[in-house]
Design a protein around this motif. Sequence first.
Motif, PDB file in Angstrom:
ATOM      1  N   UNK A   8       0.832  -1.192   0.000  1.00 11.84           N
ATOM      2  CA  UNK A   8       0.000   0.000   0.000  1.00 11.84           C
ATOM      3  C   UNK A   8       0.876   1.255   0.000  1.00 11.84           C
ATOM      4  N   UNK A   9       1.928   1.225   0.820  1.00 16.15           N
ATOM      5  CA  UNK A   9       2.831   2.379   0.891  1.00 16.15           C
ATOM      6  C   UNK A   9       3.539   2.611  -0.432  1.00 16.15           C
ATOM      7  N   UNK A  10       3.980   1.498  -1.071  1.00 10.57           N
ATOM      8  CA  UNK A  10       4.666   1.617  -2.357  1.00 10.57           C
ATOM      9  C   UNK A  10       3.733   2.211  -3.411  1.00 10.57           C
ATOM     10  N   UNK A  11       2.487   1.792  -3.340  1.00 13.80           N
ATOM     11  CA  UNK A  11       1.512   2.274  -4.299  1.00 13.80           C
ATOM     12  C   UNK A  11       1.287   3.783  -4.114  1.00 13.80           C
ATOM     13  N   UNK A  12       1.183   4.189  -2.847  1.00 12.78           N
ATOM     14  CA  UNK A  12       0.991   5.612  -2.561  1.00 12.78           C
ATOM     15  C   UNK A  12       2.149   6.432  -3.105  1.00 12.78           C
ATOM     16  N   UNK A  13       3.351   5.868  -2.985  1.00 10.47           N
ATOM     17  CA  UNK A  13       4.533   6.564  -3.486  1.00 10.47           C
ATOM     18  C   UNK A  13       4.467   6.719  -5.007  1.00 10.47           C
ATOM     19  N   UNK A  14       4.071   5.629  -5.687  1.00  7.98           N
ATOM     20  CA  UNK A  14       3.937   5.680  -7.147  1.00  7.98           C
ATOM     21  C   UNK A  14       2.867   6.691  -7.554  1.00  7.98           C
ATOM     22  N   UNK A  15       1.767   6.699  -6.795  1.00  8.19           N
ATOM     23  CA  UNK A  15       0.699   7.664  -7.071  1.00  8.19           C
ATOM     24  C   UNK A  15       1.232   9.089  -6.958  1.00  8.19           C
ATOM     25  N   UNK A  41      -8.430  16.979  -7.039  1.00  7.50           N
ATOM     26  CA  UNK A  41      -7.921  15.743  -6.438  1.00  7.50           C
ATOM     27  C   UNK A  41      -7.910  14.642  -7.473  1.00  7.50           C
ATOM     28  N   UNK A  42      -6.893  13.737  -7.378  1.00 10.38           N
ATOM     29  CA  UNK A  42      -6.867  12.629  -8.340  1.00 10.38           C
ATOM     30  C   UNK A  42      -7.994  11.633  -8.083  1.00 10.38           C
ATOM     31  N   UNK A  43      -8.512  11.099  -9.156  1.00  9.40           N
ATOM     32  CA  UNK A  43      -9.521  10.046  -9.081  1.00  9.40           C
ATOM     33  C   UNK A  43      -9.023   8.889  -9.935  1.00  9.40           C
ATOM     34  N   UNK A  44      -9.004   7.696  -9.356  1.00  7.09           N
ATOM     35  CA  UNK A  44      -8.582   6.514 -10.114  1.00  7.09           C
ATOM     36  C   UNK A  44      -9.814   5.769 -10.602  1.00  7.09           C
ATOM     37  N   UNK A  45      -9.839   5.490 -11.888  1.00  9.89           N
ATOM     38  CA  UNK A  45     -10.973   4.784 -12.466  1.00  9.89           C
ATOM     39  C   UNK A  45     -10.905   3.316 -12.055  1.00  9.89           C
ATOM     40  N   UNK A  46     -11.954   2.804 -11.425  1.00  2.00           N
ATOM     41  CA  UNK A  46     -11.925   1.387 -11.060  1.00  2.00           C
ATOM     42  C   UNK A  46     -12.104   0.510 -12.305  1.00  2.00           C
ATOM     43  N   UNK A  47     -11.666  -0.753 -12.288  1.00  2.00           N
ATOM     44  CA  UNK A  47     -10.918  -1.385 -11.196  1.00  2.00           C
ATOM     45  C   UNK A  47      -9.491  -0.841 -11.137  1.00  2.00           C
ATOM     46  N   UNK A  48      -9.048  -0.525  -9.928  1.00  2.00           N
ATOM     47  CA  UNK A  48      -7.748   0.097  -9.730  1.00  2.00           C
ATOM     48  C   UNK A  48      -6.645  -0.935  -9.961  1.00  2.00           C
ATOM     49  N   UNK A  49      -5.699  -0.611 -10.843  1.00  2.00           N
ATOM     50  CA  UNK A  49      -4.621  -1.548 -11.175  1.00  2.00           C
ATOM     51  C   UNK A  49      -3.563  -1.548 -10.074  1.00  2.00           C
ATOM     52  N   UNK A  50      -2.731  -2.588 -10.071  1.00  2.00           N
ATOM     53  CA  UNK A  50      -1.684  -2.694  -9.057  1.00  2.00           C
ATOM     54  C   UNK A  50      -0.724  -1.516  -9.183  1.00  2.00           C
ATOM     55  N   UNK A  51      -0.309  -1.247 -10.409  1.00  2.00           N
ATOM     56  CA  UNK A  51       0.557  -0.093 -10.659  1.00  2.00           C
ATOM     57  C   UNK A  51      -0.306   1.068 -11.113  1.00  2.00           C
ATOM     58  N   UNK A  52      -0.256   2.186 -10.404  1.00  2.00           N
ATOM     59  CA  UNK A  52      -1.059   3.331 -10.827  1.00  2.00           C
ATOM     60  C   UNK A  52      -0.718   3.734 -12.257  1.00  2.00           C
ATOM     61  N   UNK A  53      -1.726   4.101 -13.020  1.00  2.00           N
ATOM     62  CA  UNK A  53      -1.566   4.363 -14.442  1.00  2.00           C
ATOM     63  C   UNK A  53      -2.242   5.690 -14.779  1.00  2.00           C
ATOM     64  N   UNK A  54      -1.470   6.574 -15.411  1.00  2.00           N
ATOM     65  CA  UNK A  54      -1.975   7.908 -15.732  1.00  2.00           C
ATOM     66  C   UNK A  54      -3.227   7.841 -16.617  1.00  2.00           C
ATOM     67  N   UNK A  55      -3.278   6.825 -17.477  1.00  2.00           N
ATOM     68  CA  UNK A  55      -4.432   6.702 -18.367  1.00  2.00           C
ATOM     69  C   UNK A  55      -5.699   6.278 -17.622  1.00  2.00           C
ATOM     70  N   UNK A  56      -5.516   5.833 -16.378  1.00  2.00           N
ATOM     71  CA  UNK A  56      -6.661   5.399 -15.577  1.00  2.00           C
ATOM     72  C   UNK A  56      -6.990   6.437 -14.508  1.00  2.00           C
TER      73      UNK A  56
END
Length: 132
Positions: A8-15, A41-56
Amino acid sequence: MAKGYQQHQERLQLLGLLGKPLARRAGRRCELCETSDTELRPFEIPPVSVEPDLDQMLLLCVTCNDQIRDPRKIQPERWRCLETAIWSTLPATQVVALWLLRRLVPLTPWANEVLEMIDLDPEIAKRVSQMI
Ligand SMILES: [Zn+2]
């Protein structure tokens, strides 16, 4: 440390790393209703991928963000901006606009009129069907 927590922490960092390119793309405007001079604020389109993706991801104003996250809060007349957003060149904007328009159909007559006007891109439709 629990593995889930670390992931979760790694994901937050990538975000966090995507914050700047996202802000640059949005140009200080909400990527749905185009409101500027407001908190975004950023919104992630579900389903949320493991690696955050700008296109999502979309950078959205607080009002857009709130109403998408909790569709019970949807105020149909506020969403006339979707008539423009659905023609966006940004696929993520089209995906969320289409998803919202479908939610709006039972609430207001104009949503269906917009849906009838658009040429639905199969790729966009597929992404919308995957949203929960
Ligand atoms: Zn907005």
